[in-house]
Design an enzyme around this catalytic site. Structure first.
Site: not given
Length: 235
Positions: A128-130, A133
């Site tokens: 989810y972080y990627f 971003k």
């Protein structure tokens, strides 16, 4: 230059501020606590107290003052999905809107290489972080600002070496934060490197030379685009 850093108390933000001050620039930033503002004041840095997740577009734009450029180096460093969305996603959207509202053209974003950690079995939160971003990169690249997105390799605490590999596509390795900050400071002072995504890894090219090489590449691209506009239909 007059530069406003969102994330100035972070590791890259502090190093970038130091690099810019050494160049004779004026540096401002956003902090969350009065103590941080006091600490930065001793270094000649004026900071505005505010929480990125609570500020309105107008409030953040007012905090920018007379900045020539805004740099977004803030990051959630993982954590909950809610925090990642608030900082890495909505925070960038807010910065884009505030930069435009303030009448500032230049906005630089420190992002992440898409290949980071791909050798690992990533859990849903990291994936989810990627995703967040990448969404932020897309949002900035589609804006009408004079934007720049810098994607460094895995960040380390090692001393900077002053040489890098910088370009539209780089292998994923690791790089000292000090070299990321030094590269970003050079890029901010190079107006010909604009509206580009650049990836950054360790390398053998002196930082100043690497930035100049990408500036020449930008000039060449502009000339090609102008030539295409003058000669429609030609391949």
């Amino acid at each position: 230059m007059d530069v406003f850093i969102i994330g100035i108390t972070g590791k890259i933000g502090r190093l970038l501020a130091r690099e810019l001050l050494a160049k004779g620039d004026t540096v401002h930033g956003l902090v969350r606590r009065d103590g941080q503002r006091t600490d930065l004041a001793t270094q000649g840095i004026h900071a505005v107290v505010g929480d990125l997740t609570d500020l309105s577009v107008t409030e953040l734009a007012d905090a920018f003052g007379n900045a020539d450029a805004v740099v977004f180096t803030a990051g959630s460093n993982g954590g909950s999905a809610q925090t990642m969305k608030a900082i890495d996603g909505d925070g960038v959207t807010l910065a884009i809107e505030a930069t435009r509202h303030a009448g500032i053209q230049r906005l630089a974003l420190v992002s992440v290489l898409p290949e980071s950690w791909r050798e690992r079995d990533l859990d849903d939160e990291v994936e989810y972080y990627f995703t967040v971003k990448k969404q932020a990169d897309v949002a900035l690249s589609r804006s009408d600002l004079d934007w720049l997105i810098l994607r460094p390799s895995l960040l380390t605490e090692d001393p900077g070496v002053g040489t890098v590999s910088l370009g539209p596509a780089e292998f994923h390795g690791q790089i000292p934060r000090a070299d990321v900050a030094a590269t970003l400071a050079e890029l901010l002072h190079e107006p010909h490197v604009n509206r580009r995504i650049l990836e950054l890894n360790t390398g053998t090219t002196p930082i100043e030379d690497a930035v100049k090489a990408n500036a020449r590449a930008s000039d060449g691209r502009a000339h090609v685009e102008q030539g295409d506009a003058r000669s429609p239909g030609k391949q």
